[in-house]
Structures are given as C-alpha cells and as structure tokens.
Scaffold this active site. Sequence first.
Site, PDB file in Angstrom:
ATOM      1  N   CYS A  77      -7.300  29.521  13.934  1.00  0.00           N
ATOM      2  CA  CYS A  77      -7.753  28.479  14.857  1.00  0.00           C
ATOM      3  C   CYS A  77      -9.166  27.999  14.476  1.00  0.00           C
ATOM      4  CB  CYS A  77      -7.664  28.968  16.302  1.00  0.00           C
ATOM      5  SG  CYS A  77      -7.834  27.636  17.516  1.00  0.00           S
ATOM      6  N   HIS A 175      -2.067  30.111  16.547  1.00  0.00           N
ATOM      7  CA  HIS A 175      -2.383  31.513  16.810  1.00  0.00           C
ATOM      8  C   HIS A 175      -1.173  32.375  16.477  1.00  0.00           C
ATOM      9  CE1 HIS A 175      -6.263  31.112  18.863  1.00  0.00           C
ATOM     10  NE2 HIS A 175      -5.810  29.940  19.243  1.00  0.00           N
ATOM     11  N   GLU A 177      -0.992  35.495  16.528  1.00  0.00           N
ATOM     12  CA  GLU A 177      -0.956  36.626  17.469  1.00  0.00           C
ATOM     13  C   GLU A 177      -0.342  36.247  18.817  1.00  0.00           C
ATOM     14  OE1 GLU A 177      -4.789  34.609  18.641  1.00  0.00           O
ATOM     15  OE2 GLU A 177      -3.606  34.814  16.812  1.00  0.00           O
TER      16      GLU A 177
END
Length: 193
Positions: A77, A175, A177
């Site tokens: 990001c 992202h 994650e």
Amino acid sequence: MKIVIINYGAGNIQSIKFAIQRLGYEAILSDTVEEIQNADKVIFPGVGEASSAMSKLRLSGLDKIVPQLKQPVLGICLGMQLMCNSSEEGNTKGLGIFDLDVVKFPKSVKVPQIGWNEISSLKSDLFTAIPEKSHIYLVHSYYAPLGDETIAESEYALSYSAALQKDNFYGTQFHPEKSSAIGERILQNFLEL
C-alpha cells in the site's frame, strides 16, 4: 528464514505479522538498520499519509537503507507508493526505486477506493498459482500509473498499477494480509522467492 517488517510507525503492521504467522513463519518488527540488512525477506508496510511517513523514514535513516537492500523487499500500500519517485500526497519525494509518480484519483470518482477489486495482467513469480481476475482488498486515494515495472493491474475509473516489480523490489497497492486466501498465497509466494 529471518523475516523483518520495517517498523517506522506506519499502520497495519500487526495484521501483516499475523498473516505471516498463519503461513507458519515468524516475523519480527524492527527499525534497526543491521537487523533489516541481515533479513532474508523484508516487508515495508504502510497505512497513513505519504509526507509524514517519509519524514519518519528520514528521521531513522531508513530512506537511505531501503533502496540499497539486496534481498526480496515487499512494499504494501503506502509502502509501495513510497518506493516510487514521488507522490502528490503532501508533495512527497519518494525512494525512487520504481520509476513512477503517484497521483490522486480523478475528482470524478469517490475516494478512497475501499473494498474488493480484480487484478489482471499478472506477471512475476509473486503471482504463481494466482488466477487472472482474482479479488484483492484495497484502501487508497492515490495510485501509481501503469508503467514498465507494472506486474498487475486494477481498475477504478482508469487502469493503474496494482503491483510493481524492479529487481528484488516488489510492491502491492492492495493489502495481501487482508485479501483472504488469494492474499495469503501472494505472501507465501513472496516468502518463497
């Protein structure tokens, strides 16, 4: 394998650490030059505002260290955006790893772009076993345009770089994650580079 998440005061660090733990690895948070240089893999996270994030990097001297790293580095990001030449956000000079300038989405679209979106035109080992048009999770108001270092594209009013790669440096605007099984596979691919 020694995995270091650069800890320079950016958000989303814990969620990255937990995602790596779910894959069966341990990551340490560090802002120590020696520890970062000696890592096998480095993750450069970022949630926040470009100019203040760059100021924190400069204060710790990490703005000089990150571009010199030789091991695989993954910017996430804002981390990816700071690896570009510059960002319109706060008129910020970046690390100059990727030869692109980050710009704000046009006024015709609502910002930030928040939510799930498709990635396409996938290139690089980062996307091994990732199908075209897989869905990933994004939150951003600024984007890197398409360029020679683009390894994945996404679309929000226009096509932009969802991921970048130059040599040992990788960046994802999204992202991983927070991108469910697809994101976990992308993180796994990075750890296996």
